[in-house]
Design a protein around this motif. Structure first.
Motif, PDB file in Angstrom:
ATOM      1  N   LEU A  75     -15.950  10.958  58.801  1.00  0.00           N
ATOM      2  CA  LEU A  75     -15.813  10.651  57.382  1.00  0.00           C
ATOM      3  C   LEU A  75     -16.856  11.380  56.548  1.00  0.00           C
ATOM      4  O   LEU A  75     -16.558  11.846  55.438  1.00  0.00           O
ATOM      5  CB  LEU A  75     -15.931   9.141  57.172  1.00  0.00           C
ATOM      6  CG  LEU A  75     -14.891   8.290  57.910  1.00  0.00           C
ATOM      7  CD1 LEU A  75     -15.154   6.818  57.661  1.00  0.00           C
ATOM      8  CD2 LEU A  75     -13.484   8.668  57.483  1.00  0.00           C
ATOM      9  N   VAL A  76     -18.086  11.479  57.053  1.00  0.00           N
ATOM     10  CA  VAL A  76     -19.133  12.178  56.318  1.00  0.00           C
ATOM     11  C   VAL A  76     -18.765  13.647  56.144  1.00  0.00           C
ATOM     12  O   VAL A  76     -18.975  14.231  55.072  1.00  0.00           O
ATOM     13  CB  VAL A  76     -20.491  12.038  57.030  1.00  0.00           C
ATOM     14  CG1 VAL A  76     -21.544  12.930  56.380  1.00  0.00           C
ATOM     15  CG2 VAL A  76     -20.950  10.585  57.005  1.00  0.00           C
ATOM     16  N   ARG A  77     -18.207  14.266  57.179  1.00  0.00           N
ATOM     17  CA  ARG A  77     -17.764  15.669  57.062  1.00  0.00           C
ATOM     18  C   ARG A  77     -16.753  15.822  55.936  1.00  0.00           C
ATOM     19  O   ARG A  77     -16.843  16.742  55.119  1.00  0.00           O
ATOM     20  CB  ARG A  77     -17.145  16.143  58.382  1.00  0.00           C
ATOM     21  CG  ARG A  77     -18.137  16.677  59.380  1.00  0.00           C
ATOM     22  CD  ARG A  77     -17.442  17.430  60.486  1.00  0.00           C
ATOM     23  NE  ARG A  77     -16.622  16.567  61.321  1.00  0.00           N
ATOM     24  CZ  ARG A  77     -17.065  15.955  62.413  1.00  0.00           C
ATOM     25  NH1 ARG A  77     -18.320  16.109  62.784  1.00  0.00           N
ATOM     26  NH2 ARG A  77     -16.260  15.198  63.130  1.00  0.00           N
ATOM     27  N   GLN A  78     -15.775  14.919  55.909  1.00  0.00           N
ATOM     28  CA  GLN A  78     -14.749  14.994  54.863  1.00  0.00           C
ATOM     29  C   GLN A  78     -15.369  14.889  53.471  1.00  0.00           C
ATOM     30  O   GLN A  78     -15.005  15.628  52.550  1.00  0.00           O
ATOM     31  CB  GLN A  78     -13.721  13.888  55.059  1.00  0.00           C
ATOM     32  CG  GLN A  78     -12.915  14.002  56.342  1.00  0.00           C
ATOM     33  CD  GLN A  78     -12.035  12.787  56.572  1.00  0.00           C
ATOM     34  OE1 GLN A  78     -11.547  12.156  55.619  1.00  0.00           O
ATOM     35  NE2 GLN A  78     -11.817  12.429  57.836  1.00  0.00           N
ATOM     36  N   ALA A  79     -16.321  13.969  53.320  1.00  0.00           N
ATOM     37  CA  ALA A  79     -16.956  13.760  52.018  1.00  0.00           C
ATOM     38  C   ALA A  79     -17.791  14.970  51.606  1.00  0.00           C
ATOM     39  O   ALA A  79     -17.727  15.418  50.454  1.00  0.00           O
ATOM     40  CB  ALA A  79     -17.826  12.504  52.068  1.00  0.00           C
ATOM     41  N   ALA A 168     -41.706  15.507  43.273  1.00  0.00           N
ATOM     42  CA  ALA A 168     -40.704  16.359  42.639  1.00  0.00           C
ATOM     43  C   ALA A 168     -40.126  15.724  41.383  1.00  0.00           C
ATOM     44  O   ALA A 168     -39.663  16.429  40.484  1.00  0.00           O
ATOM     45  CB  ALA A 168     -39.587  16.664  43.634  1.00  0.00           C
ATOM     46  N   GLY A 169     -40.136  14.403  41.307  1.00  0.00           N
ATOM     47  CA  GLY A 169     -39.580  13.732  40.139  1.00  0.00           C
ATOM     48  C   GLY A 169     -38.104  14.008  39.955  1.00  0.00           C
ATOM     49  O   GLY A 169     -37.632  14.257  38.840  1.00  0.00           O
ATOM     50  N   GLY A 170     -37.369  13.993  41.057  1.00  0.00           N
ATOM     51  CA  GLY A 170     -35.956  14.340  41.007  1.00  0.00           C
ATOM     52  C   GLY A 170     -35.085  13.294  40.339  1.00  0.00           C
ATOM     53  O   GLY A 170     -35.524  12.189  40.021  1.00  0.00           O
ATOM     54  N   VAL A 171     -33.836  13.673  40.148  1.00  0.00           N
ATOM     55  CA  VAL A 171     -32.858  12.779  39.522  1.00  0.00           C
ATOM     56  C   VAL A 171     -31.753  12.482  40.524  1.00  0.00           C
ATOM     57  O   VAL A 171     -31.446  13.288  41.404  1.00  0.00           O
ATOM     58  CB  VAL A 171     -32.248  13.407  38.253  1.00  0.00           C
ATOM     59  CG1 VAL A 171     -33.321  13.610  37.195  1.00  0.00           C
ATOM     60  CG2 VAL A 171     -31.572  14.734  38.575  1.00  0.00           C
ATOM     61  N   VAL A 172     -31.170  11.303  40.397  1.00  0.00           N
ATOM     62  CA  VAL A 172     -30.058  10.916  41.249  1.00  0.00           C
ATOM     63  C   VAL A 172     -28.755  11.312  40.563  1.00  0.00           C
ATOM     64  O   VAL A 172     -28.517  10.945  39.416  1.00  0.00           O
ATOM     65  CB  VAL A 172     -30.074   9.398  41.530  1.00  0.00           C
ATOM     66  CG1 VAL A 172     -28.859   9.005  42.376  1.00  0.00           C
ATOM     67  CG2 VAL A 172     -31.359   9.005  42.231  1.00  0.00           C
ATOM     68  N   VAL A 173     -27.941  12.097  41.257  1.00  0.00           N
ATOM     69  CA  VAL A 173     -26.656  12.560  40.722  1.00  0.00           C
ATOM     70  C   VAL A 173     -25.549  11.890  41.528  1.00  0.00           C
ATOM     71  O   VAL A 173     -25.438  12.090  42.742  1.00  0.00           O
ATOM     72  CB  VAL A 173     -26.531  14.096  40.831  1.00  0.00           C
ATOM     73  CG1 VAL A 173     -25.196  14.553  40.251  1.00  0.00           C
ATOM     74  CG2 VAL A 173     -27.693  14.777  40.130  1.00  0.00           C
ATOM     75  N   ASP A 174     -24.736  11.083  40.863  1.00  0.00           N
ATOM     76  CA  ASP A 174     -23.671  10.345  41.539  1.00  0.00           C
ATOM     77  C   ASP A 174     -22.433  11.234  41.689  1.00  0.00           C
ATOM     78  O   ASP A 174     -21.795  11.618  40.721  1.00  0.00           O
ATOM     79  CB  ASP A 174     -23.312   9.092  40.743  1.00  0.00           C
ATOM     80  CG  ASP A 174     -22.485   8.115  41.568  1.00  0.00           C
ATOM     81  OD1 ASP A 174     -21.859   8.544  42.542  1.00  0.00           O
ATOM     82  OD2 ASP A 174     -22.467   6.903  41.227  1.00  0.00           O
ATOM     83  N   LYS A 175     -22.124  11.586  42.924  1.00  0.00           N
ATOM     84  CA  LYS A 175     -20.972  12.437  43.226  1.00  0.00           C
ATOM     85  C   LYS A 175     -19.809  11.635  43.827  1.00  0.00           C
ATOM     86  O   LYS A 175     -18.841  12.224  44.305  1.00  0.00           O
ATOM     87  CB  LYS A 175     -21.397  13.518  44.216  1.00  0.00           C
ATOM     88  CG  LYS A 175     -22.399  14.521  43.675  1.00  0.00           C
ATOM     89  CD  LYS A 175     -21.738  15.489  42.710  1.00  0.00           C
ATOM     90  CE  LYS A 175     -22.694  16.550  42.216  1.00  0.00           C
ATOM     91  NZ  LYS A 175     -22.034  17.560  41.363  1.00  0.00           N
ATOM     92  N   SER A 176     -19.910  10.336  43.769  1.00  0.00           N
ATOM     93  CA  SER A 176     -18.923   9.485  44.431  1.00  0.00           C
ATOM     94  C   SER A 176     -17.502   9.723  43.929  1.00  0.00           C
ATOM     95  O   SER A 176     -16.542   9.702  44.719  1.00  0.00           O
ATOM     96  CB  SER A 176     -19.293   8.009  44.236  1.00  0.00           C
ATOM     97  OG  SER A 176     -20.624   7.763  44.639  1.00  0.00           O
ATOM     98  N   ALA A 177     -17.350   9.968  42.639  1.00  0.00           N
ATOM     99  CA  ALA A 177     -16.019  10.117  42.059  1.00  0.00           C
ATOM    100  C   ALA A 177     -15.310  11.382  42.540  1.00  0.00           C
ATOM    101  O   ALA A 177     -14.079  11.493  42.421  1.00  0.00           O
ATOM    102  CB  ALA A 177     -16.115  10.127  40.536  1.00  0.00           C
ATOM    103  N   GLU A 178     -16.068  12.327  43.095  1.00  0.00           N
ATOM    104  CA  GLU A 178     -15.478  13.591  43.553  1.00  0.00           C
ATOM    105  C   GLU A 178     -14.895  13.479  44.960  1.00  0.00           C
ATOM    106  O   GLU A 178     -14.288  14.421  45.460  1.00  0.00           O
ATOM    107  CB  GLU A 178     -16.527  14.708  43.516  1.00  0.00           C
ATOM    108  CG  GLU A 178     -17.074  14.986  42.122  1.00  0.00           C
ATOM    109  CD  GLU A 178     -18.121  16.090  42.121  1.00  0.00           C
ATOM    110  OE1 GLU A 178     -18.106  16.916  43.061  1.00  0.00           O
ATOM    111  OE2 GLU A 178     -18.944  16.120  41.188  1.00  0.00           O
ATOM    112  N   VAL A 179     -15.113  12.330  45.593  1.00  0.00           N
ATOM    113  CA  VAL A 179     -14.627  12.138  46.962  1.00  0.00           C
ATOM    114  C   VAL A 179     -13.325  11.361  46.939  1.00  0.00           C
ATOM    115  O   VAL A 179     -13.239  10.272  46.355  1.00  0.00           O
ATOM    116  CB  VAL A 179     -15.677  11.385  47.807  1.00  0.00           C
ATOM    117  CG1 VAL A 179     -15.139  11.106  49.202  1.00  0.00           C
ATOM    118  CG2 VAL A 179     -16.959  12.188  47.886  1.00  0.00           C
ATOM    119  N   GLY A 180     -12.305  11.926  47.570  1.00  0.00           N
ATOM    120  CA  GLY A 180     -11.018  11.252  47.638  1.00  0.00           C
ATOM    121  C   GLY A 180     -10.950  10.289  48.803  1.00  0.00           C
ATOM    122  O   GLY A 180     -11.971   9.826  49.319  1.00  0.00           O
TER     123      GLY A 180
END
Length: 322
Positions: A75-79, A168-180
């Motif tokens: 499943l991780v590969r697919q995502a 680094a002070g990074g930001v969290v980017v939500d990519k959940s909607a791009e996964v079918g």
């Protein structure tokens, strides 16, 4: 150069110790860039992991999906294929899960695959030289790999030391909607925890770990004397368990216990990937081996080329004197 991503494993809301090592490996490939972390999972634990990684990465890509509540490489590969840009370079810890995930991911990405890398050096053009070990660590193989079309590289545990740098002070980017929709032919059933023996080696800050260099069960007492002097415990590698010199509960490695001591003495241990995979938390590693070319010396903070049957009693005596 293609962008570099690191896939970060986690458990119970805590990122795996390999996260800092993967960040260091990514910086070695691109010192001026900003590698991103990719984290998959479900629930509040996922958010906690993403927040903890902001200090080490410029961006943290979150993929939240109920199907990913338990890590399933299929499943991780697919995502990842649905989210990562074409031509990406992906670094993955060379763990049990990493060896399940990485090869198939490289095929789906139509990218090069380099397993179990110990070091990375730039080569000509869009290529890098990756250092691997063959024949049980007796030979170092230098592999030139063109990463212009992307690559999946698994990094051996302990090969890269965590970098000391400003957050680094990074930001969290939500990519959940791009996964079918995600589908897999296997499913999670249960987790069975290993039995704890007479001594729980996971609780000790100092471990004196012995390998086949101890030569016999009667010599384990030499290591025990040193462990007693240091206030630690004796652990071992798989060959010692296979020879029935010590109980399975004392084994450190991918098929044994995972430990996080402050000091780890590797005595007569060659330093295979399977053993190093059980050592977490970046401890101070002292390696003692009569073979000066033993792989363990590559990850040790201090290396001593000596016969442990002669060296350990002398070390114990010196410690007791102090």
């Amino acid at each position: 150069m293609a962008r570099i991503f690191t896939y970060i494993a986690h458990k119970s809301g805590v990122a795996d110790d390999s996260a800092a090592e993967l960040a260091a490996a990514a910086r070695k490939m691109d010192a001026t860039g900003s590698p991103a972390a990719v984290v998959t999972g479900w629930g509040p634990d996922l958010d906690a992991v993403c927040e903890s990684l902001r200090a080490s990465f410029g961006e943290v890509w979150k993929i939240a999906n109920e199907s990913l509540a338990y890590p399933n490489a299929e499943l991780v590969r697919q995502a990842l294929v649905q989210v990562l840009p074409a031509g990406s370079i992906v670094l993955i810890a060379h763990s049990h899960f990493g060896t399940d995930l990485a090869p198939g991911l490289s095929i789906k990405m139509n990218a090069a695959y380099v397993p179990d890398a110990l070091d990375i050096e730039p080569a000509d053009g869009a290529a890098f030289k990756f250092v691997r070990q063959e024949f049980g660590g007796q030979v170092s193989a230098h592999v030139r790999c063109d990463v212009s079309a992307g690559a999946v590289v698994s990094i051996r545990a302990g090969a890269f030391k965590a970098l000391e740098s400003a957050p680094a002070g990074g930001v969290v980017v939500d990519k959940s909607a791009e996964v079918g929709a995600l589908a897999s032919g296997r499913r999670y059933l249960e987790t069975i925890a290993p039995e704890t023996g007479d001594v729980d080696i996971t609780r000790y800050p100092v471990l004196v770990s012995v390998g086949r260099g101890i030569e016999g069960q009667e010599n384990v007492a030499i290591a025990q004397e040193l462990a007693d002097a240091l206030g630690g415990a004796v652990s071992c590698s798989r060959p010692v368990v296979d020879a029935k010199w010590m109980d399975k509960s004392r084994q450190v490695g991918s098929s044994g216990q995972t430990v996080k001591p402050k000091v780890y003495l590797a005595c007569g241990i060659s330093g295979s990937f399977q053993h190093l995979a059980g050592i977490k938390g970046n401890p101070f590693i002292v390696a003692i081996n009569k073979n000066p070319k033993a792989p363990i010396f590559r990850v040790a903070d201090v290396g001593i080329a000596a016969d442990i049957l002669e060296f350990l009693p002398e070390l114990t005596a010196k410690i007791l004197q102090r």
